[in-house]
Design an enzyme around this catalytic site. Structure first.
Site, PDB file in Angstrom:
ATOM      1  N   ASP A   1     -26.701   5.849  -3.013  1.00 45.10           N
ATOM      2  CA  ASP A   1     -28.296   5.640  -3.333  1.00 45.10           C
ATOM      3  C   ASP A   1     -28.719   6.941  -4.179  1.00 45.10           C
ATOM      4  O   ASP A   1     -28.176   8.113  -3.854  1.00 45.10           O
ATOM      5  CB  ASP A   1     -29.372   5.668  -2.126  1.00 45.10           C
ATOM      6  CG  ASP A   1     -30.648   5.223  -2.623  1.00 45.10           C
ATOM      7  OD1 ASP A   1     -30.727   4.004  -2.514  1.00 45.10           O
ATOM      8  OD2 ASP A   1     -31.472   5.867  -2.980  1.00 45.10           O
TER       9      ASP A   1
HETATM   10  C1  LIG Z   1     -31.432   8.734 -13.048  1.00 43.30           C
HETATM   11  C2  LIG Z   1     -30.551   7.751 -13.355  1.00 43.30           C
HETATM   12  C3  LIG Z   1     -30.359   6.442 -12.322  1.00 43.30           C
HETATM   13  N1  LIG Z   1     -29.901   5.726 -12.829  1.00 43.30           N
HETATM   14  C4  LIG Z   1     -29.430   4.459 -11.945  1.00 43.30           C
HETATM   15  C5  LIG Z   1     -28.524   4.424 -10.941  1.00 43.30           C
HETATM   16  C6  LIG Z   1     -28.876   3.415  -9.822  1.00 43.30           C
HETATM   17  O1  LIG Z   1     -28.175   2.156 -10.073  1.00 43.30           O
HETATM   18  C7  LIG Z   1     -30.279   3.231  -9.690  1.00 43.30           C
HETATM   19  C8  LIG Z   1     -30.821   3.735  -8.648  1.00 43.30           C
HETATM   20  O2  LIG Z   1     -30.983   2.640  -7.718  1.00 43.30           O
HETATM   21  P1  LIG Z   1     -30.451   2.809  -6.392  1.00 43.30           P
HETATM   22  O3  LIG Z   1     -31.229   2.243  -5.275  1.00 43.30           O
HETATM   23  O4  LIG Z   1     -29.669   4.015  -6.055  1.00 43.30           O
HETATM   24  O5  LIG Z   1     -29.171   1.567  -6.690  1.00 43.30           O
HETATM   25  P2  LIG Z   1     -29.285   0.038  -6.921  1.00 43.30           P
HETATM   26  O6  LIG Z   1     -30.564  -0.505  -6.430  1.00 43.30           O
HETATM   27  O7  LIG Z   1     -29.290  -0.003  -8.432  1.00 43.30           O
HETATM   28  O8  LIG Z   1     -28.093  -0.652  -6.251  1.00 43.30           O
HETATM   29  P3  LIG Z   1     -27.711  -0.664  -4.595  1.00 43.30           P
HETATM   30  O9  LIG Z   1     -28.890  -0.207  -3.871  1.00 43.30           O
HETATM   31  O10 LIG Z   1     -27.269  -2.067  -4.503  1.00 43.30           O
HETATM   32  O11 LIG Z   1     -26.571   0.383  -4.654  1.00 43.30           O
HETATM   33  O12 LIG Z   1     -30.759   4.191 -10.962  1.00 43.30           O
HETATM   34  C9  LIG Z   1     -29.078   5.365 -14.031  1.00 43.30           C
HETATM   35  O13 LIG Z   1     -28.258   4.378 -14.019  1.00 43.30           O
HETATM   36  N2  LIG Z   1     -28.993   6.577 -14.740  1.00 43.30           N
HETATM   37  C10 LIG Z   1     -29.809   7.374 -14.615  1.00 43.30           C
HETATM   38  O14 LIG Z   1     -29.867   8.372 -15.432  1.00 43.30           O
END
Ligand SMILES: Cc1cn([C@H]2C[C@H](O)[C@@H](COP(=O)(O)OP(=O)(O)OP(=O)(O)O)O2)c(=O)[nH]c1=O
Length: 194
Positions: free
Chosen positions: A69
């Site tokens: 997460d």
């Molecule tokens: C800060 C940042 C976040 N992110 C993304 C990563 C994560 O996918 C998302 C944060 O949400 P999360 O809740 O961590 O993950 P998710 O809901 O996409 O998937 P799951 O819970 O099923 O594992 O933000 C980027 O892709 N690039 C960035 O620069």
């Protein structure tokens, strides 16, 4: 060798793990993501990663389950994905010209062993042009990302410097994860191309 399950619907996590050379199946957790408002960002991301891994391990008890997460933290306040366009705008305005921390909590669970850790990366934003914030908010990019930006996409335009693991900002600290997986004899494959 036990098989590896990625308990995530995030296409970024899947892509990063795949590009690192791992073979795995994707089985996202579906339960509600709950953490306490009193939790620090590092506690919150570890708690959420633990919940996701636990849920999927119950369905596939003979595997190694990897879950994660990601949240950002500005002045100690955890920020997840934006709830609306206005929320995303406020977040980007707050990040402008300042440093924030990106935390990814990661859980590697088997029936017998449960490891949870977090990795922190510091990201400094340039002072942001208001017009660029507005244009960025008209793209799909900010809405499913913690902190309302994607470092790997047009969000790159906002980044002045990064201290720590870039892949941690994208949602998976691949190098640290690989060390944990190795303890279960799960290793990447390298395809010889020369
Ligand atoms: C800060 C940042 C976040 N992110 C993304 C990563 C994560 O996918 C998302 C944060 O949400 P999360 O809740 O961590 O993950 P998710 O809901 O996409 O998937 P799951 O819970 O099923 O594992 O933000 C980027 O892709 N690039 C960035 O620069």
């Amino acid at each position: 060798m036990p098989s590896l399950i990625l308990a995530s619907k995030s296409p970024r996590r899947s892509d990063l793990l795949h590009r690192a050379g791992y073979t795995f199946s994707v089985r996202p957790a579906e339960g509600p993501e709950t953490f306490s408002d009193d939790d620090s960002p590092e506690e919150a991301v570890q708690q959420l990663a633990r919940q996701k891994a636990e849920e999927v391990l119950q369905q596939y008890p003979d595997t190694v389950v990897l879950a994660a997460d990601t949240m950002i933290s500005l002045d100690g306040r955890p920020l997840g994905k934006p709830a609306s366009r206005d929320d995303a705008r406020r977040t980007l305005e707050a990040l402008s010209g300042r440093s924030h921390d990106v935390y990814t909590g990661t859980a590697v669970f088997t029936r017998r062993s449960k490891t949870v850790f977090y990795v922190k990366t510091e990201v400094r934003f340039c002072p942001l042009d208001t017009e660029w914030i507005h244009s960025y908010l008209s793209t799909a990019e900010p809405y499913d990302k913690a902190g309302s930006y994607a470092v790997q996409g047009q969000g790159s335009l906002f980044v002045e410097s990064i201290q720590g693991d870039f892949y941690n900002v994208m949602g998976l600290p691949v190098s640290r994860v690989s060390r944990e997986l190795k303890t279960f004899h799960i290793v990447p494959s390298f395809t010889p191309t020369i």
